[in-house]
Each structure stands twice: as structure tokens, then as C-alpha cells.
Design a protein around this motif. Sequence first.
Motif, PDB file in Angstrom:
ATOM      1  N   VAL A 183       0.870  -1.150  -0.108  1.00 34.13           N
ATOM      2  CA  VAL A 183      -0.474  -0.165   0.088  1.00 34.13           C
ATOM      3  C   VAL A 183       1.084   1.084  -0.211  1.00 34.13           C
ATOM      4  O   VAL A 183       2.140   1.381   0.012  1.00 34.13           O
ATOM      5  CB  VAL A 183      -0.704  -0.093   1.301  1.00 34.13           C
ATOM      6  N   ARG A 184       0.142   2.741  -0.104  1.00 36.86           N
ATOM      7  CA  ARG A 184       0.576   3.561  -0.431  1.00 36.86           C
ATOM      8  C   ARG A 184       1.609   3.678   1.532  1.00 36.86           C
ATOM      9  O   ARG A 184       0.234   3.582   2.268  1.00 36.86           O
ATOM     10  CB  ARG A 184       0.512   4.477  -0.509  1.00 36.86           C
ATOM     11  N   LEU A 185       2.572   4.818   1.665  1.00 37.21           N
ATOM     12  CA  LEU A 185       2.228   4.663   3.082  1.00 37.21           C
ATOM     13  C   LEU A 185       1.760   6.205   3.452  1.00 37.21           C
ATOM     14  O   LEU A 185       1.124   6.173   4.639  1.00 37.21           O
ATOM     15  CB  LEU A 185       4.238   5.739   2.769  1.00 37.21           C
ATOM     16  N   PHE A 186       0.629   6.764   3.310  1.00 39.14           N
ATOM     17  CA  PHE A 186      -0.459   7.626   3.743  1.00 39.14           C
ATOM     18  C   PHE A 186      -0.868   6.590   4.267  1.00 39.14           C
ATOM     19  O   PHE A 186      -1.931   6.671   4.604  1.00 39.14           O
ATOM     20  CB  PHE A 186      -0.754   8.954   2.319  1.00 39.14           C
ATOM     21  N   GLU A 187      -1.522   5.921   3.212  1.00 36.99           N
ATOM     22  CA  GLU A 187      -3.021   4.769   3.098  1.00 36.99           C
ATOM     23  C   GLU A 187      -2.538   3.795   4.777  1.00 36.99           C
ATOM     24  O   GLU A 187      -2.869   4.220   5.937  1.00 36.99           O
ATOM     25  CB  GLU A 187      -2.841   3.774   2.813  1.00 36.99           C
ATOM     26  N   GLU A 214       7.274  14.433   0.480  1.00 41.64           N
ATOM     27  CA  GLU A 214       7.660  13.220  -0.483  1.00 41.64           C
ATOM     28  C   GLU A 214       7.903  11.464  -0.606  1.00 41.64           C
ATOM     29  O   GLU A 214       7.704  10.989  -1.256  1.00 41.64           O
ATOM     30  CB  GLU A 214       9.260  13.482  -0.724  1.00 41.64           C
ATOM     31  N   MET A 215       7.618  11.349   1.340  1.00 43.74           N
ATOM     32  CA  MET A 215       8.043   9.940   1.022  1.00 43.74           C
ATOM     33  C   MET A 215       6.077   9.024   1.263  1.00 43.74           C
ATOM     34  O   MET A 215       6.428   7.898   1.090  1.00 43.74           O
ATOM     35  CB  MET A 215       8.331   9.633   2.924  1.00 43.74           C
ATOM     36  N   MET A 216       5.509   9.806   1.159  1.00 41.49           N
ATOM     37  CA  MET A 216       3.872   9.035   1.567  1.00 41.49           C
ATOM     38  C   MET A 216       3.607   8.915   0.439  1.00 41.49           C
ATOM     39  O   MET A 216       2.437   8.332   0.409  1.00 41.49           O
ATOM     40  CB  MET A 216       2.958  10.866   1.729  1.00 41.49           C
ATOM     41  N   ASN A 217       4.034   8.486  -0.575  1.00 41.75           N
ATOM     42  CA  ASN A 217       3.753   8.130  -1.825  1.00 41.75           C
ATOM     43  C   ASN A 217       4.264   6.644  -2.224  1.00 41.75           C
ATOM     44  O   ASN A 217       4.080   5.744  -3.147  1.00 41.75           O
ATOM     45  CB  ASN A 217       3.655   9.105  -3.332  1.00 41.75           C
ATOM     46  N   ILE A 218       4.956   6.473  -1.195  1.00 48.53           N
ATOM     47  CA  ILE A 218       6.064   5.013  -0.882  1.00 48.53           C
ATOM     48  C   ILE A 218       4.956   4.130  -0.980  1.00 48.53           C
ATOM     49  O   ILE A 218       4.557   4.245  -0.344  1.00 48.53           O
ATOM     50  CB  ILE A 218       7.222   5.370  -0.343  1.00 48.53           C
ATOM     51  N   ARG A 219       5.429   2.808  -2.203  1.00 45.68           N
ATOM     52  CA  ARG A 219       4.436   1.741  -1.459  1.00 45.68           C
ATOM     53  C   ARG A 219       5.999   0.487  -0.282  1.00 45.68           C
ATOM     54  O   ARG A 219       6.594   0.182  -0.922  1.00 45.68           O
ATOM     55  CB  ARG A 219       4.252   0.592  -2.724  1.00 45.68           C
ATOM     56  N   VAL A 220       4.678   0.674  -0.230  1.00 43.30           N
ATOM     57  CA  VAL A 220       5.417   0.053   1.968  1.00 43.30           C
ATOM     58  C   VAL A 220       4.407  -1.425   1.922  1.00 43.30           C
ATOM     59  O   VAL A 220       3.305  -1.656   1.502  1.00 43.30           O
ATOM     60  CB  VAL A 220       4.741   0.961   2.956  1.00 43.30           C
ATOM     61  N   PRO A 221       4.977  -2.731   2.424  1.00 42.13           N
ATOM     62  CA  PRO A 221       3.888  -3.761   3.064  1.00 42.13           C
ATOM     63  C   PRO A 221       2.913  -2.856   4.127  1.00 42.13           C
ATOM     64  O   PRO A 221       3.190  -2.394   4.666  1.00 42.13           O
ATOM     65  CB  PRO A 221       4.696  -4.522   3.465  1.00 42.13           C
ATOM     66  N   LYS A 222       1.909  -3.709   3.686  1.00 46.72           N
ATOM     67  CA  LYS A 222       0.854  -3.420   4.680  1.00 46.72           C
ATOM     68  C   LYS A 222       0.845  -3.985   6.269  1.00 46.72           C
ATOM     69  O   LYS A 222       1.680  -4.584   6.354  1.00 46.72           O
ATOM     70  CB  LYS A 222      -0.896  -4.021   4.424  1.00 46.72           C
ATOM     71  N   LEU A 223       0.474  -2.771   7.105  1.00 49.90           N
ATOM     72  CA  LEU A 223       0.812  -3.883   8.586  1.00 49.90           C
ATOM     73  C   LEU A 223       1.979  -3.202   9.124  1.00 49.90           C
ATOM     74  O   LEU A 223       2.217  -4.407   9.079  1.00 49.90           O
ATOM     75  CB  LEU A 223      -0.172  -4.572   9.020  1.00 49.90           C
ATOM     76  N   ILE A 224       2.918  -2.746   9.047  1.00 45.83           N
ATOM     77  CA  ILE A 224       4.683  -2.780   9.406  1.00 45.83           C
ATOM     78  C   ILE A 224       4.764  -1.677  10.112  1.00 45.83           C
ATOM     79  O   ILE A 224       5.186  -2.221  10.732  1.00 45.83           O
ATOM     80  CB  ILE A 224       5.434  -2.593   8.189  1.00 45.83           C
ATOM     81  N   ILE A 225       3.955  -0.359  10.751  1.00 44.29           N
ATOM     82  CA  ILE A 225       4.529   0.615  11.466  1.00 44.29           C
ATOM     83  C   ILE A 225       3.322   0.441  12.758  1.00 44.29           C
ATOM     84  O   ILE A 225       3.530   0.479  13.867  1.00 44.29           O
ATOM     85  CB  ILE A 225       4.455   2.012  10.715  1.00 44.29           C
ATOM     86  N   GLN A 226       2.071   0.192  11.773  1.00 45.47           N
ATOM     87  CA  GLN A 226       0.972   0.214  13.622  1.00 45.47           C
ATOM     88  C   GLN A 226       1.570  -0.855  14.447  1.00 45.47           C
ATOM     89  O   GLN A 226       1.396  -0.699  15.906  1.00 45.47           O
ATOM     90  CB  GLN A 226       0.025  -0.701  12.984  1.00 45.47           C
ATOM     91  N   PRO A 227       2.384  -2.050  14.216  1.00 45.13           N
ATOM     92  CA  PRO A 227       2.714  -3.076  15.175  1.00 45.13           C
ATOM     93  C   PRO A 227       3.526  -2.742  16.147  1.00 45.13           C
ATOM     94  O   PRO A 227       4.059  -2.591  17.482  1.00 45.13           O
ATOM     95  CB  PRO A 227       2.892  -4.448  14.833  1.00 45.13           C
TER      96      PRO A 227
END
Length: 609
Positions: A463-467, A495-508
Motif C-alpha cells: 500500500v502507499r505510505l499515506f494509507e 515526498e515519502m507519502m507515495n512510497i509503496r510499503v507492505p501493509k501493517l508494518i508501522i502499527q505493530p
Amino acid sequence: MISISEKNRRKVYAKYFAQALNRIRMEKEPIVKKLFRTYIFWIIICIFVILCSTVLYAGNVINSNITETQKQLTLSINQNIENYFQDMNDFSMELIKSSMFRETALGRLPEYYEEGRNTVDLFSNLYLEAYKMIQKKYHVGIITDQNYYIWMGNEYFIERLPKKAPDTYQNLVKDGSAVIKYLEKNEYLLEAMGNRSITDKDNSKITLSRSFGGSSFFYNGSAILEVQMDADEFTEDMRRLSSSKNEAGLQIHILNDAGDTIFSETELDSKKFLEENDWKPGSFRKNGYYTYVYKIFNSDIYVLYTISILSYYNKLLTFLGITIIFFLIITALMIAVSYRVSREISKPIHDVCHELRKVDLAQGIRYQRVDTDILELDYLSNSIGELNEKLEESMHHIITLKDFEIHSKLLALQAQMQPHFLVNTLTTMGSMAEETKNQDIARMCLNLTQMFRYISAEESEGVRLFEEMKHVNRYVDIMKERFPNAQVDSDIPLEMMNIRVPKLIIQPLVENSFKYCNRSKPHIKIAGELRDGRCWSIKVSDNGAGFSDSKVEEILKKCEESMDGVNSLSTKIDGMGLVNVYVRLQLFYREEVVYEINQEGIVIGGKVL
């Protein structure tokens, strides 16, 4: 089941096939290159041996010729110089052998001068006796034992010298032998000329001097005869006599046995040079020059020849230069011929390899068999075609299985997060309901609903980082109901907000911070950084005590074991956490992952996709 895109599937096809081709090629060099290098090696060795033999033989012959030529040239010039001085000496001897000359110069001229009589006729007789001086451009000076000076040049006169005569000949041994000197100026002429205007008074002279007397030329009298030549005339004569030296690059130095320089073409200190070599004749090599030393004119005159070593070996160097150019031309031709022959021999193999390189399973390009009249290559070409077909079938099967494995693991990891957070949230909602906070309960339910939708959505490509940050903000909003004093600061560049990252990596990571922070006043920081537009990282830190070193080591060990398959990820509620995040990053980014745990917090990151 979640299937990967067709584009990714083709990339994986190409990767596996490229690995198979590399194993087949075994990193060996092309046959044309090997043949070419072998031919060139032996050709260059043969040419080099022939070249060295030719250079050694021809160089030795040329060097011998150069040495002999230089020797003959210096001997020829020596003879010319010696003849020149011998002419001056013979002229001097003719004068002192003439009784008329001696009687006139030492007797009658001084007598006429003292009596005040006219001396023109006497000088005419002297000029007739010394007629060769006009042809040779000599000047004659006579210092009599009565202290008179007689001059015969462009002008003539006789004059008594002062009592204190010049010291030009104070060291002259009056034994009748000839002495050659270079005089900056004729001091006797300057002393005796008085008010006369003498045209050659300022000219430097080359002088041959000897003593003589009035009775017989065998008598070593106290009178001195000078046969002089203007230094400029002498220099011109020397250059004319040694004109052939210019082609050889020789430079000449002439000096007498007393070390006085008579003629020099360079700034060489010839006297110092002879003293350093004990005044010995011979050949010497010093300071990049060859120097030859000879004695002439009854060993009274030293002649030095200097030539630079480069000039000396000019012909040899020219020969070597031409030989090297010839060698390079021949080598270049042989290289071209060898390359052509190598290509012709290896062409069938090259065609097979060319078709093999064109294979691209990602683009659907298969191997095309090559027809050749070589049995072994024809068999090889057919075998490669069959291998291509079988490999494509095998790759398709392997990739399909890998597809199932990866996506099953991703779904399992995502599913682990749902019960854990759900239990905690429902517990909080139950407590709030008891306190009848209906608005807060409604907001929490909305956040929880949106979080469930985010978690349950199938996003195999991330997902995108902003999501992800929206999901974190909903989680933080819910957690603030449990920790009203909690402060969560987020500092992530736009400028980082549109980077694609794996889902559910920051909330944990934020959940982990809530668990271990200062419960009385939680303070959590989320900071992002983008490096060179290629890599990103996010750091989550809190005001808790942090992990101990043993705990960090334990977590990292579990991460490695989970990726290696040693220990499967736990399906329990508390089995998610930091290990889950690590595995998800590895599955998403492969090896380009940032994952650090220290006292300050946890840092994760990866490449920008």
C-alpha cells in the motif's frame, strides 16, 4: 489465493532461465577469444625472437660502424688542426732561420730607430721575407733583447717598450720551442703603439711564440718571435677544417699543455675535465656525453671532442625506431589475420551461442535450432532446444508453487494481527460503555470498522505510505482512550507519502511502544527519512526503558529462524509483533531491508518502489 501479476511472473521466468544458462556456460570465455589469444601469443613470440636477433646483430654492426666512423672523423680533424698549427710553426721557423730577417729585426731596425732614420725600406725587406703572412693572414710581433717591440700586421712600426714590460711571456722557457697561447689582448702591442691608430689592437689573438737570437736559429736568445692569428679568423678556420663534424654532432675544445683554452665551442671546463682525468688522452663517458681526448703538435696541444650520447647513437636509435614501427605494423597485420581466422573457425559455435543469447522466456522468445554441418554442434543445438522446452515447463511448475507459498504466508501474517487488536479494542469499548460515553464509542467503532476493512483488503503489492499512516492514526486515536495523556508525534516528509510499503508494518511498532513506554505519560515519536530518492526508513521510539541487549538478541534470532523455516511464525495473539514485521519486510523487499533495534527505538526501511 492471491496470484502475482503476469509481469512479475515473466520476470521470475527470465531470472530462473538466466541462472540455468549461467550454469551451462560455466563462465567460460568464447572460443574465438581463446583461439585468437593463442594465435597472437605464438605469433608475437616468434616475431619478438626474430626482432631481438635482428636488433642485436644489426645493432652491433651499426654500433661498430658508428665507433669506427667517430674515430676516423676525430683523427681526420686532429690531422687538420695539427697541420694548421704546423703551418704556423713552419712559418715561424722559416723566419728565424733567415739571417737577413734576424739581422734586420734584431740589429738594423733598432739602430735606425735610435738614429731617427727612415725604416720603411727595412720593413719592406722584412715583409718580402715574410711574404707568407699575407697569404695566411698572420701577424708578426718581435720582442727584441734590447726591449724593442716590432709589429708587422695591417700596419707596421718599431717602438721601445717601457722598463716594466708586460708579463705575457714571463713563464716562457727560452729554449727555442714553440708555445701556443690564446691572448685576450696583445699587451705588447697596446704598450708600444703609443698614439698610433692600429686597426687590430682590440682583437684577441691565437699566438705561436718562440725564443730566438741574432747569431743562429739554434741559439736560444732572449728575443721572442710571435706569429699571431686573429681569434675570429682562427675560429672560422677551425670550423672550416672540421666541417664534417657537424653531421656527427661533435663539439671541439683546444687548449695548450698549461691548460689555457685556445678554442672552445661549448661551456665545458676543459682544464678541469683534464685535471680530473690526470691529463690522459682517451675516451670518457660523463654527464650524458662521450669525450675523446687527443694530444697533437708534439703533445703540446690537447684536443677534446664532446658528443651527446643521444647524438652518438642517433643512427642506432633511428634503426631501432624503424624496427619498432615495422614490428608494430607486422603485429597489427598478424592480429587482423589471426582474428579473421579465429572467427571463421568458431563461426558455427558463435551462431549457436547467438541464438542461445536471444532466448527470453519473459518475452516468450524461445531457442531456435541452428543448422550446421558439424555433427557435434548439430547434436548440441538440438539438445539445447529440448532443454529449453523442458526448462520452461519446469519453471512454470516451480513458480506456480512459489506463488502459492508466498501469498499464503502473507495472508497468514496479516490474519495474525486481527484477533490480537480486536480483543484489546473490544475490552476498551466495554469499559467505555459502562461509563456511557456514547460519542466516544461511536468514534471508536468507526475507527475499528475502517481498520478492519484496511486489514482485510487484499493488497499483495503493498500500500502507499499515506494509507498505512491513516491506519496508524486510527489505532492511535483508539489507544488514546486507554492512555488519555499519550502524545504521539509524527514527522514524515511529504515526498515519502507515495512510497509503496507492505501493509501493517508501522502499527505493530507503535503498538509495541505503547506496551513498553512510560504508562503514566506515554510519548511516542514516528520519524521518516528518504535518502537519495532510493531508500526510505522510519524510526519509532518512545520514552520507555528500551530493550535489553539479551532481548534484542532474542528478537533478532527469532527473525532469522522465521525466514529460514526453523521456527514457523506463531498463530497466537502475541506471536505477531516485531518478528512479523521483519518477515513481511523480507518477503516484500527481499534482501534490501533496513531492520534495527536499539535503546533509542526501532528502525525499519527498504528501497523505494
